[in-house]
Design a protein around this motif. Sequence first.
Motif, PDB file in Angstrom:
ATOM      1  N   ALA A   1      66.906  44.924  97.935  1.00 27.76           N
ATOM      2  CA  ALA A   1      66.164  45.967  98.645  1.00 27.76           C
ATOM      3  C   ALA A   1      64.694  45.830  98.287  1.00 27.76           C
ATOM      4  O   ALA A   1      64.353  45.341  97.204  1.00 27.76           O
ATOM      5  CB  ALA A   1      66.682  47.340  98.228  1.00 27.76           C
ATOM      6  N   PHE A   2      63.835  46.256  99.161  1.00 27.36           N
ATOM      7  CA  PHE A   2      62.393  46.241  98.945  1.00 27.36           C
ATOM      8  C   PHE A   2      61.874  44.846  98.638  1.00 27.36           C
ATOM      9  O   PHE A   2      60.898  44.688  97.920  1.00 27.36           O
ATOM     10  CB  PHE A   2      61.984  47.233  97.846  1.00 27.36           C
ATOM     11  N   TYR A   3      62.548  43.823  99.151  1.00 24.90           N
ATOM     12  CA  TYR A   3      62.080  42.447  99.020  1.00 24.90           C
ATOM     13  C   TYR A   3      60.953  42.262 100.018  1.00 24.90           C
ATOM     14  O   TYR A   3      61.154  42.336 101.218  1.00 24.90           O
ATOM     15  CB  TYR A   3      63.220  41.473  99.310  1.00 24.90           C
ATOM     16  N   VAL A   4      59.762  42.099  99.511  1.00 19.60           N
ATOM     17  CA  VAL A   4      58.597  41.918 100.370  1.00 19.60           C
ATOM     18  C   VAL A   4      57.887  40.660  99.920  1.00 19.60           C
ATOM     19  O   VAL A   4      57.537  40.510  98.758  1.00 19.60           O
ATOM     20  CB  VAL A   4      57.637  43.124 100.278  1.00 19.60           C
ATOM     21  N   ARG A   5      57.715  39.754 100.843  1.00 22.96           N
ATOM     22  CA  ARG A   5      56.978  38.529 100.547  1.00 22.96           C
ATOM     23  C   ARG A   5      55.554  38.720 101.021  1.00 22.96           C
ATOM     24  O   ARG A   5      55.308  39.157 102.127  1.00 22.96           O
ATOM     25  CB  ARG A   5      57.624  37.358 101.286  1.00 22.96           C
ATOM     26  N   ARG A   6      54.616  38.400 100.175  1.00 21.93           N
ATOM     27  CA  ARG A   6      53.208  38.507 100.532  1.00 21.93           C
ATOM     28  C   ARG A   6      52.627  37.117 100.710  1.00 21.93           C
ATOM     29  O   ARG A   6      52.795  36.273  99.853  1.00 21.93           O
ATOM     30  CB  ARG A   6      52.433  39.255  99.450  1.00 21.93           C
ATOM     31  N   ASP A   7      51.960  36.905 101.804  1.00 16.12           N
ATOM     32  CA  ASP A   7      51.286  35.632 102.043  1.00 16.12           C
ATOM     33  C   ASP A   7      49.785  35.855 101.975  1.00 16.12           C
ATOM     34  O   ASP A   7      49.270  36.875 102.430  1.00 16.12           O
ATOM     35  CB  ASP A   7      51.651  35.069 103.419  1.00 16.12           C
ATOM     36  N   ILE A   8      49.085  34.883 101.429  1.00 17.74           N
ATOM     37  CA  ILE A   8      47.635  34.983 101.338  1.00 17.74           C
ATOM     38  C   ILE A   8      47.030  34.128 102.452  1.00 17.74           C
ATOM     39  O   ILE A   8      47.237  32.920 102.504  1.00 17.74           O
ATOM     40  CB  ILE A   8      47.130  34.524  99.961  1.00 17.74           C
TER      41      ILE A   8
END
Length: 147
Positions: free
Chosen positions: A111-118
């Motif tokens: 849950a709440f797996y968020v991938r951030r890309d720059i």
Amino acid sequence: MEGVCSTKSDVYSFGVLLLEIVCGRKNNSFYDGDRPLNLIGHAWELWNDGEYLKLMDPTLNDTFVPDEVKRCIHVGLLCVEQYANDRPTMSDVISMLTNKYELTTIPRRPAFYVRRDILDGETTSKVPDIYTYSTTISSSCEVEGKV
């Protein structure tokens, strides 16, 4: 997320705590420039890549048992699974942590797996399209977004 607390909410919190202990960092202070993810996402990706020992607190050097670390990460990821019904009970968690039998349950996306890309110096959050939702704001206005 829906405002309903349950024993499975406690299991989730315990899973986050277990992952924090393994990596030696707080969930809200976690950031790695090579892998810009939250703690749970970072642990999940390392697990899937078979590089879960990279999650370890580097100050521990070689003073840990790799199989025990793997077990803790495995159990931590089971505790933070997306759907509360898929998470183990706390009695199952205690059993998994104290017994030496092989864990056969495979963790699923947390849950709440968020991938951030720059991108060009800006950080953006990416959530898989399966989390697209549609919310009706008024009888004539509909808004689509990502959870």
